[in-house]
Design a protein around this motif. Structure first.
Motif, PDB file in Angstrom:
ATOM      1  N   GLU A  89       7.437  95.368  38.243  1.00  0.00           N
ATOM      2  CA  GLU A  89       8.941  95.548  39.240  1.00  0.00           C
ATOM      3  C   GLU A  89      10.322  94.873  38.018  1.00  0.00           C
ATOM      4  O   GLU A  89      10.199  93.536  37.956  1.00  0.00           O
ATOM      5  CB  GLU A  89       9.055  94.316  40.276  1.00  0.00           C
ATOM      6  CG  GLU A  89       7.554  94.830  41.013  1.00  0.00           C
ATOM      7  CD  GLU A  89       7.565  95.943  41.941  1.00  0.00           C
ATOM      8  OE1 GLU A  89       8.383  96.670  42.259  1.00  0.00           O
ATOM      9  OE2 GLU A  89       6.638  96.356  42.640  1.00  0.00           O
ATOM     10  N   ARG A 139       6.641  90.407  46.631  1.00  0.00           N
ATOM     11  CA  ARG A 139       6.522  91.365  44.883  1.00  0.00           C
ATOM     12  C   ARG A 139       6.347  90.732  43.721  1.00  0.00           C
ATOM     13  O   ARG A 139       7.225  89.461  43.611  1.00  0.00           O
ATOM     14  CB  ARG A 139       7.833  92.005  45.760  1.00  0.00           C
ATOM     15  CG  ARG A 139       7.832  93.146  44.480  1.00  0.00           C
ATOM     16  CD  ARG A 139       9.561  93.865  44.596  1.00  0.00           C
ATOM     17  NE  ARG A 139       9.666  94.482  45.853  1.00  0.00           N
ATOM     18  CZ  ARG A 139       9.265  95.486  46.231  1.00  0.00           C
ATOM     19  NH1 ARG A 139       7.810  95.936  45.440  1.00  0.00           N
ATOM     20  NH2 ARG A 139       8.608  96.346  47.253  1.00  0.00           N
ATOM     21  N   THR A 140       5.173  91.034  43.398  1.00  0.00           N
ATOM     22  CA  THR A 140       5.225  90.220  41.947  1.00  0.00           C
ATOM     23  C   THR A 140       4.709  91.595  40.834  1.00  0.00           C
ATOM     24  O   THR A 140       4.522  92.024  41.300  1.00  0.00           O
ATOM     25  CB  THR A 140       4.223  88.844  41.659  1.00  0.00           C
ATOM     26  OG1 THR A 140       2.774  89.596  42.480  1.00  0.00           O
ATOM     27  CG2 THR A 140       4.219  87.870  42.190  1.00  0.00           C
ATOM     28  N   GLU A 147       6.126  96.331  53.730  1.00  0.00           N
ATOM     29  CA  GLU A 147       5.196  97.004  53.762  1.00  0.00           C
ATOM     30  C   GLU A 147       3.824  96.325  53.657  1.00  0.00           C
ATOM     31  O   GLU A 147       4.131  95.411  52.206  1.00  0.00           O
ATOM     32  CB  GLU A 147       5.049  97.997  53.020  1.00  0.00           C
ATOM     33  CG  GLU A 147       3.784  98.754  52.578  1.00  0.00           C
ATOM     34  CD  GLU A 147       3.567  99.724  51.574  1.00  0.00           C
ATOM     35  OE1 GLU A 147       4.748 100.328  51.283  1.00  0.00           O
ATOM     36  OE2 GLU A 147       2.950 100.117  50.536  1.00  0.00           O
TER      37      GLU A 147
END
Ligand code: ATP
Length: 452
Positions: free
Chosen positions: A189, A198-199, A271
């Motif tokens: 990412e 988010r990782t 999301e």
């Protein structure tokens, strides 16, 4: 100047570290950009999330089977799936501070030089966006070269498609049926962030549901509703959930339709899970590239066809984070005191029962250890605690979301009766030790999300 009050996310991050849910990874070496380790309570929380998913998706159904495929697969997998050429995000660079950002998520990013500012607000100009492939490359074997390049999987789904025929031939399944898998995925990412939202390394819970093509619309609607209900049934506030249907123009190359289940995080709607209609794209592409026929022959209708696929794809870490955020409350009590409490669903809570001797004498610790052993034997996750005043011990359990505390007092020694204290209502009830297991199971079954 007064310091600003910590945000809800700050409080969650701090609670996670303090109580052993989530630690920054390789912290003693200064960490490595947004990577996290799960501590004793975090690992239990994640295990519960995965168990709850697996129970509903596999154990309770007769039309879905499980799989555990490799993380490193033949690189042709990713050429065929389109990931080598298409699995990209648009990236921009700041010409001044050299920060790199995802062009479509600039609002979520911070300037590395001035963290209170957004990208470009340090005075630097942002470059034109260019595509950046998110797959991690590695080399397999001792020789590095183009022939040894492989990728860490960016999704678990492809391992399912590659095993479609194996499962079909070994498991007496026929469409409509599904293959479910939980496992790690890796994405390089550009801007990881928002804690474990988010990782670059994360766990996914994915299921590919193989269907006769004409049943697509019905199964797509079914899975959107079924997956939405799963979150509500496990106690997530329905008013913080919504379904977002992707416009046709924005769909991925393999997709005919896609609906996300979204949650209203403290940093905005995000999301939680995507339910996609992947058509027959994957099976047909792998058939063509491998030369192996991945069509299905229906012996009853004598029809031969490539099944279509509806895929619910959830993130385990994101779901665990959502349970934490949604369960969090700082509750003002009638006496003005404030308690921090996590209102987890009892099947999601990392510890189910805390066993607490009222005092550390008069045989109470011995009796409490006996009750603790009995509950562990009955497969409850328990925590034994004899330190500090009982009120403080209740608060400690509230803060990690333990739904039931069992207190052993003088009454227990006399007549084998314990006090069960409920986390959400703080109500206390007397229960015979012999009835304790059945009582706790019934309480777990009838749990209702409290209104905050
Ligand atoms: P996003 O738009 O947030 O990047 P995505 O649409 O690329 O997500 P999918 O490919 O649909 O995500 O993956 C399915 C699920 O896997 C997501 O709904 C999310 O819960 C989880 N997931 C995806 N990327 C990450 C990540 N980098 N870190 C944690 N979880 C992730």
């Amino acid at each position: 100047m007064s310091t600003p009050a910590p945000s809800l996310m700050d409080k969650i991050v701090s609670l996670c570290k303090r109580r052993g849910f989530v630690f920054p990874s390789s912290e003693i070496y200064g960490g490595i950009g947004n990577t996290y380790d799960y501590g004793p309570l975090g690992v239990e929380l994640k295990r519960r999330v995965k168990d709850a998913w697996w129970t509903r998706m596999v154990t309770l159904r007769d039309d879905i089977v499980g799989l555990d495929s490799a993380i490193i697969q033949n690189p042709k997998t990713w050429e065929t799936s389109g990931h080598v050429s298409n699995f990209t995000d648009p990236m921009v660079d700041c010409k001044k501070c050299k920060g790199r950002f995802r062009a479509d998520k600039l609002d979520d990013a911070r300037c590395p030089e001035k963290p209170s500012k957004k990208p470009g607000e340090c005075g630097g100009e942002l470059t034109e966006a260019r595509e950046f492939n998110l797959m991690f490359k590695t080399n397999v074997g001792p020789v590095e070269g183009s022939g040894s390049v492989a990728y860490l999987r960016p999704e678990t789904a492809q391992g399912i498609f590659l095993n479609f025929k194996n499962v079909l031939e070994s498991s007496r399944v026929k469409p409509p049926f599904g293959i479910a898998q939980i496992g790690k995925s890796f994405r390089n990412e550009i801007t990881p962030g928002n804690f474990v939202f988010r990782t670059r390394e994360f766990e996914q819970a994915e299921m590919e549901f193989f269907i006769p093509p004409e049943q697509n619309d019905q199964w797509y609607a079914y899975w959107v509703n079924e997956r939405f209900s799963w979150y509500v049934d496990y106690g997530i506030d329905p008013s913080k959930l919504r379904k977002y249907e992707h416009p046709q123009a924005k769909l991925a190359h393999y997709c005919k339709a896609c609906t996300d289940v979204e949650y209203e995080y403290p940093f905005g709607w995000g999301e939680l899970e995507g339910i996609a209609c992947r058509t027959d794209f994957d099976l047909k592409s792998h058939s063509a590239a491998s030369g192996k026929d991945l069509a299905y022959f229906d012996p009853e209708s004598k029809a031969r066809y490539t099944p279509w696929v509806v895929e619910p794809a959830a993130g385990v870490d994101r779901t665990a984070l959502t349970f934490l955020i949604d369960a969090y409350e700082e509750q003002v009590l009638p006496d003005g005191d404030v308690r921090t409490v996590l209102h987890f669903h009892p099947e999601i809570a990392p510890i189910t029962v805390a066993v607490l001797p009222l005092v550390k004498k008069e045989g109470m610790p011995e009796k409490a250890s006996e009750v603790d052993r009995m509950l562990r034997q009955a497969r409850f996750t328990t925590f034994y605690d004899e330190s500090a005043a009982i009120g403080r011990r209740y608060r400690r359990q509230d803060e990690v979301g333990t739904p039931y505390c069992v207190t052993i007092d003088g009454e227990t020694l006399k007549s084998d009766i314990v006090t069960v204290r409920h986390r959400d209502s703080m109500a206390q009830e007397s229960v015979k030790v012999a009835d304790l297991e059945a009582y706790l199971r019934a309480a777990m079954r009838s749990w209702k999300r409290p209104t905050k």
